[in-house]
Structure formats: C-alpha cells, structure tokens
Write an enzyme that holds these catalytic residues in place. Structure first.
Site, PDB file in Angstrom:
ATOM      1  N   HIS A   1     -17.661 -10.163   6.958  1.00 40.00           N
ATOM      2  CA  HIS A   1     -16.349  -9.544   7.141  1.00 40.00           C
ATOM      3  C   HIS A   1     -15.620 -10.224   8.289  1.00 40.00           C
ATOM      4  CE1 HIS A   1     -13.535  -6.348   8.704  1.00 40.00           C
ATOM      5  NE2 HIS A   1     -13.168  -6.471   7.438  1.00 40.00           N
ATOM      6  N   HIS A   2     -14.362 -10.571   8.039  1.00 43.08           N
ATOM      7  CA  HIS A   2     -13.488 -11.136   9.065  1.00 43.08           C
ATOM      8  C   HIS A   2     -12.169 -10.380   9.057  1.00 43.08           C
ATOM      9  CE1 HIS A   2     -15.568 -15.370   8.826  1.00 43.08           C
ATOM     10  NE2 HIS A   2     -16.198 -14.541   9.647  1.00 43.08           N
TER      11      HIS A   2
ATOM     12  N   GLU B   1      -9.648   4.241   0.800  1.00 41.25           N
ATOM     13  CA  GLU B   1      -9.660   4.686   2.190  1.00 41.25           C
ATOM     14  C   GLU B   1      -8.517   5.631   2.526  1.00 41.25           C
ATOM     15  OE1 GLU B   1      -7.444   0.731   2.148  1.00 41.25           O
ATOM     16  OE2 GLU B   1      -9.164   1.656   1.157  1.00 41.25           O
TER      17      GLU B   1
ATOM     18  N   GLU C   1       0.819  -1.207   0.000  1.00 44.55           N
ATOM     19  CA  GLU C   1       0.000   0.000   0.000  1.00 44.55           C
ATOM     20  C   GLU C   1       0.860   1.266   0.000  1.00 44.55           C
ATOM     21  OE1 GLU C   1      -3.121  -0.332   2.908  1.00 44.55           O
ATOM     22  OE2 GLU C   1      -3.482  -2.432   2.395  1.00 44.55           O
TER      23      GLU C   1
END
Length: 703
Positions: free
Chosen positions: A397-398, A502, A195
């Site tokens: 979602h995990h 994000e 990222e």
C-alpha cells in the site's frame, strides 16, 4: 430556381436515407447545380454497424464538421459539432471540408488474460475521414459497432506543425428529445473527485457531469457517453450548454490549457453505447474493443484473486493508520490476518499504515510519507517470509495524499523493495481534494492539478508501467476514471473511482440502497471497481445509527458477482465472519475470474441480475454464479436458467433473503437452501428491501 434546387436536394437526401441502411459505407454529395448554396454542396459520409443497428453520418459545411447517430432507423444523436481549438492555430473545424475517406471492416475475437469473459468479439465497420482547409488537415476516425460508436481525432505530423496546445474541444452530443430523457449522474470538477451518490433527474437538469454518463430516452433506448484509451490527454467531462446539447469539457492544467501535445497525436475515443434496454449496456464490450492490445507481453504473473486486509478496523476507529497503542499495521496483526487468509483460501493480505508518515497531518501534507521506511513494529522481511510459508502474499500500500512529486522521487526504490520481498500487488492512494494534486516543477514552484487532468493521466500510467517492469500489479484508489486501459496494461488490475464501502462506516449520508444498483449501469461500464464488499456486521453502532451498511447480508454476498473486479476483498473483520460461517462459505467459494458474464435482467438504479461462469478454478470452468441485488424496493424476479450448459445437472446453492428480511430492521434474516436445476428451469428470486440473492450453480455429473 431556388425552390427547385432545395426540392432536388431534399429528395436526394430523402432517397439516400431510405436506402443507406442497407450499406456499410456511403458517400452523398448534394446536386452541384448552378447557384446552389455552400450548405447544399456539403458532403456526407456514412458508416453503419455490421447488423445495421447503428448508422453514423459525418457532414461538412461552413460551420464545421458535424455528425449524427441513428439507432434502428431513429435519431439518437442529432447534428453535433466536431473539432479542436488550438492556442496558436485557432479552430480545426470551421472551413475544414471532407477531402477523402477510407473504410474498413473488422470481425475477430481476442483473448483477455483475465476479465469478465475470456474471449471478446470485436466486430465493427470503420470510416476514417480526412478534413482539410487547404493548409492543414486532420482525421476523424469512426468505428460503428452494433452496441455503440467510437470516434476520435487524429492530427498527423505536417508542415509548420510542432508543439500544439489545445484550449478547447468542440465535440458535442446533441441528444434527441432530451427534454423527455432521464439521466443518472455525478458532478464533475468537484472537491470529492468521483465519490458522490448518483443523482437521477431529467437530462435537461444536469450541469457538468463525469462520464460514464448514462441516460434513458423516452422510447426506452438506453445510452451511455464515455471515452476509451485515455492516454496523454485530459479527461473528458460533459458540460450541458443549451438543453440537451452536451459539450466535451476537458479538465484543465493549472495554467488553464487543456492539453499540451504536438503534431502526430490522437485523442481518446469518444464513445456512445446504445441498447434497447438497460442490460444491453452491461453486455457491451465497446470500451475494451477501442483500446490497444496488450503491450506487456507475458502477463501470467498478473493474478486475480480474493484478499483480506488490515483496513476496515481503521474505518471503524478500532485501529489507526498512525503509530501508537491502536496501530493496525503490526507484525503480529499481519501474521494473524495471514493465518486467517490461509485457513479460508484467500490469496493475500492488504496492510495499510505500515510506512513512516501516517502520524500527524499526512492528509494535508503527503510529503511526509516514506515508501521504504517501516514503523518499528512492522518487520517487512519477517512478514514476507511468514506469508511464503502460508502461501499468502503481502499486498502493498502506498498513500500519496496527492503529493505526486514526492511519490515519483521514491517510486523506483519503493517498487524495488516490494519486488525484493515478493509483493506482487500494490494499492495506491491519491487522497486529496479535486484540483489539489500537488506537483513541484523543476524550478521548485508548487502547482496544483486535477486528478483527471493530463498531468495526472500520465502520472497514473507511469506508476502502472514502472510496476510492470517488476511484475507488480496496481490497484489505484482516488484514480483517474477507467477507460479500458486494462486491455493494454493488464497489470492495472482494478481501481476505485466511485463511493466505496468505506462510506458506510463514516460517510454521512452512507451509501443508499440504490447506490450499487446504479453503479452497475454507470461507473461499472468503465471497468473493474475495488468496491470492497462482504461486510457482515452491518450496523456496528446499532440499527438506528446513521452510519451503517444499508443492505441485507445476502446483498453483500451478491455484490461479489454483480460488481466485477478480478480482485475482491472480504472487507469485514475476521471475528464477524465467524458469526455467520454458513454465509461466509459463499465468499470462500466465489471466484474472481470469469469465462463469460451475462446481465440477465435489470433497470438502472432499481435492480440488476448477473450470471457469470467460472474460468478454470476448482470447477474447471463448469460452475456458474448468480448475483441479484435490488434498491429499497422489495421485488420478485423470474430468471430463466438457459445460460447453464444443456445436458448437465447443477446443484443450486442459494443464499437468499428470509421472508422477514429488510435492511432497516432485519438485515440478518437469510436462508441457505439447495435445489437441483438444469438449463430448462426457471427460478423466482425474492429480494427484500435493499436485499439480494447469491447462487452457486455447482455442476454435477451428466445425466
């Protein structure tokens, strides 16, 4: 005598090189004259691509096997080493010579259950070469396509070989005229995994980089080095040794070993995509073609589509993942999102923060997560039943926070629970610094591994195969990089693996205007990315804020076409779409599964234009969509519409930047207009600074 021998050898090689481009396969041995050196006795085998665009030579000599690659008659990869080094056996390379070869030709097409295109053409010539030192042997397999090359090592079972630990891979990529090449790259083996914002530098300025690694030679040839079918092996990064010589640098285990395996293994394919221009890289199917066919059988349960989610509000700090007054994952809030999804044609609602563990120090201690226990204000059975009445599925979602042993212990029960309540897609997360994935040995000792080491390569695939047993698809965040395994396991429906949306909410700096125009030619060459486009409130804290979306509104629309994923999120808050209902219609209309895709124009990091034809859907495959995005530079691009079907008229529904649009000062200046077109027409796209154009070509009746 020596001068005569050298002259004869050079003439033989020159004569061969003048003629082999007309052959699919060749073998060359230098003259076996008395007194000739071992180097002169070296054998060379050659394979060319079907249209002779690419030629690969494999040679043996005392220094070990080497290969080189020519594109349209010119070298692009100079003589480069091949081989493996084992802890107990030493080098499989030096002293190994070519013993036998086997050739193959393939011309076929195969069908994707979902993808950028329904049918993929696999056309290549293959060469499998056995190298031996008299005691042990291994193979180098090469496949030559017209858009690139794949090669791998195979070490079959043989006498005295059992457990093998790889300490180094000798593979090199020696770039021709590297001192004149330009590269786009992100650092490897860093704290933030993949990222990062991309760097653009001379190729000789890189150090250790992730793949796909894209670069441009001085003559305009574009190339990208990556790997395909990464299974039970360490990921390959590239380490620049001498200028222009890149060595495969495998991500190590915590004990320093690179790969723990046994005789009878194959490495991933090392891939080199080659094209005359930037868009040639985008139109390549090389990575997919080097993966094995679908192993899951009937996968009609894997469903592409669009979704919304309780997600962006957390990044804006309007809601929290943890419990309390601002808790986002509540029964009421999920129902509200399900109503919005049903009203606007979205298939699912992603909910993060529903399970016990988000309070406190989860970021540094993933052992606190339970994947079967909900917070009191989240009623899973009630939500699942409500979604069923609306035709909207809950997307699970995990988040593991890198504690993979804790996740594996609970995986069976967690996936069973999701299956019980009709959850067919799960977004998994592995938030942890690079090199800080936590695993616990059988003896209770805590080890720390890299996201892209062999251990995690296997952990990621384990979650995918376990999910497939329950007809659940996986969207991995903080993943191992994509290497085309979606062909083999089609329920690996998407993943992250780069800086996503994000970062615009809190990343400093946020994604810059060239980020997505670079992603298209780098990260996206590997496969689908869940970038989460569609932000309409581009500057929640004002146009002067550091953290904001550095695009125009229509660039956000165009991302749905440019950045491919079979699942796409409408990432913003519902109230922000209500402010621009006319622009929101494009997000409602645009599909996520395609009959075919064509990159029409572009340059790395500057701009890109994609056209994609809908597969099935409401238009029965008749409609086309176009997305065009640019970096900080405003530009006009003329596009031929010859990809449209002849003898048909189309209504071009155009969403474009307004005349005064600019991402810094007027990001909301946009125009929506309609125009009748056919395949003989041209369109001029006017893109503002960090702007975009999105078009739906709606098919009308035939003339």
């Amino acid at each position: 005598m020596d001068s005569i021998i050298k002259t004869v050898a050079k003439q033989s090689v020159a004569l061969f090189r003048n003629k082999y481009t007309n052959l699919a396969f060749s073998v060359l041995a230098a003259p076996a004259l008395l007194g000739i050196s071992n180097m002169a006795l070296a054998k060379t085998v050659v394979v060319s691509s079907p249209e002779k665009q690419i030629v690969v030579e494999l040679t043996d000599n005392n220094q070990g096997p080497q290969y080189r690659v020519l594109f349209q008659g010119q070298p692009v990869i100079n003589d480069s080493k091949l081989g493996l080094v084992f802890q107990s056996l030493g080098e499989f390379g030096s002293k190994f010579t070519i013993e036998e070869t086997q050739t193959s030709k393939v011309a076929r097409k195969w069908q994707q259950p979902w993808g950028e295109r329904q049918w993929v053409i696999d056309r290549h010539n293959g060469l499998s070469t056995k190298l031996s030192n008299g005691k042990y042997y291994f193979y180098v397999d090469i496949k030559a396509f017209d858009d690139g090359v794949g090669f791998r090592y195979r070490v079959p079972k043989q006498a005295d070989l059992n457990q093998l630990n790889i300490t180094q891979e000798l593979t090199e990529f020696s770039i021709d005229q590297a001192d004149k090449a330009t590269a786009w790259w992100i650092p490897a083996r860093g704290w933030n995994r993949y990222e990062y914002l991309y760097n653009k530098t001379p190729l000789t300025k890189i150090d250790r980089v992730h793949t796909p690694f894209t670069f441009k030679l001085d003559n305009g040839v574009h190339m990208s080095i990556h790997e395909a079918a990464l299974v039970d092996y360490a990921a390959m990064t590239l380490d620049q040794r001498r200028d222009g010589i890149l060595r495969a640098d495998l991500t190590p285990w915590s004990d320093g070993l690179k790969v723990k395996t046994h005789a009878g293994f194959s490495t991933p394919w090392r891939t080199i995509q080659i094209a005359n221009n930037a868009t040639g890289l985008l139109n390549s199917d090389l990575i997919l073609n080097l993966n094995e066919p679908n192993k899951l059988g009937d996968v009609t349960w894997v469903e592409p589509g669009k979704y919304v989610g309780i997600w962006w509000g957390m990044h804006l700090n309007e809601n929290t993942w943890g419990s309390g007054d601002k808790h986002g994952a509540t029964t009421d809030e999920t129902k509200r999102y399900m109503d919005f999804a049903a009203d606007n044609g979205f298939a699912g609602v992603l909910v993060e923060g529903w399970n016990i563990g988000w309070d406190g120090s989860w970021f540094h201690n993933g052992d606190v997560f339970s994947f079967t226990e909900t917070y009191p204000d989240f009623d899973l059975p009630e939500i699942a039943a409500y979604g069923a009445t609306k035709g909207v599925r809950l997307i699970g979602h995990h988040e593991t926070s890198g504690s993979v042993t804790n996740y594996r212990k609970q995986m069976t029960d967690a996936y069973d629970m999701y299956q019980k309540y009709g959850v067919t897609q799960i977004k998994t997360g592995y938030v942890a610094d690079g090199g800080d994935i936590k695993r616990v040995d059988a003896d209770g000792i805590i080890r720390h591994e890299w996201h892209d080491g062999q251990f995690m390569v296997n952990e990621y695939l384990h979650s995918v195969t376990e999910a497939a047993k329950r007809q659940i698809s996986i969207n991995t965040h903080e993943p191992i990089k994509d290497t085309g395994l979606r062909r083999t396991y089609p329920n690996w429906i998407s993943r992250e693996g780069a800086r996503g949306q994000e970062f615009n909410a809190w990343g400093t700096p946020p994604n810059n205007p060239s980020h997505t125009t670079t992603l298209a030619y780098t990260r996206m060459l590997a496969g689908p990315m869940d970038f989460t486009p569609g932000i309409f409130d581009l500057a929640p804290k004002g146009l002067d804020a550091v953290n904001r979306v550095q695009t125009t509104l229509t660039k956000q629309l165009a991302l749905y076409v440019v950045l491919y994923s079979p699942i796409q999120m409408a990432a913003d808050l519902p109230r922000n779409y209500a402010k621009h209902p006319d622009a929101f219609k494009f997000i409602q209309d645009v599909p996520t599964d395609w009959q075919q895709s064509i990159a029409l124009a572009g340059e790395v990091g500057e701009y890109v234009v994609f056209a994609r034809q809908e597969r099935g859907g409401k238009s029965h495959g008749n409609d086309w969509y176009l997305g065009a995005i640019t970096d900080d530079t405003a530009r006009k691009i003329e596009i031929d519409l010859d990809f449209l079907e002849p003898n048909k008229r189309y209504e071009a529904q155009i969403y474009r930047d307004g005349d005064k649009a600019n991402w810094r000062t007027k990001p909301y200046d946009y125009v929506i207009e309609n125009q009748l077109v056919n395949h003989k027409d041209k369109l001029t796209l006017s893109l503002a600074s960090s702007g975009g154009t999105a078009i739906r070509f709606k098919a009308l009746n035939k003339r």
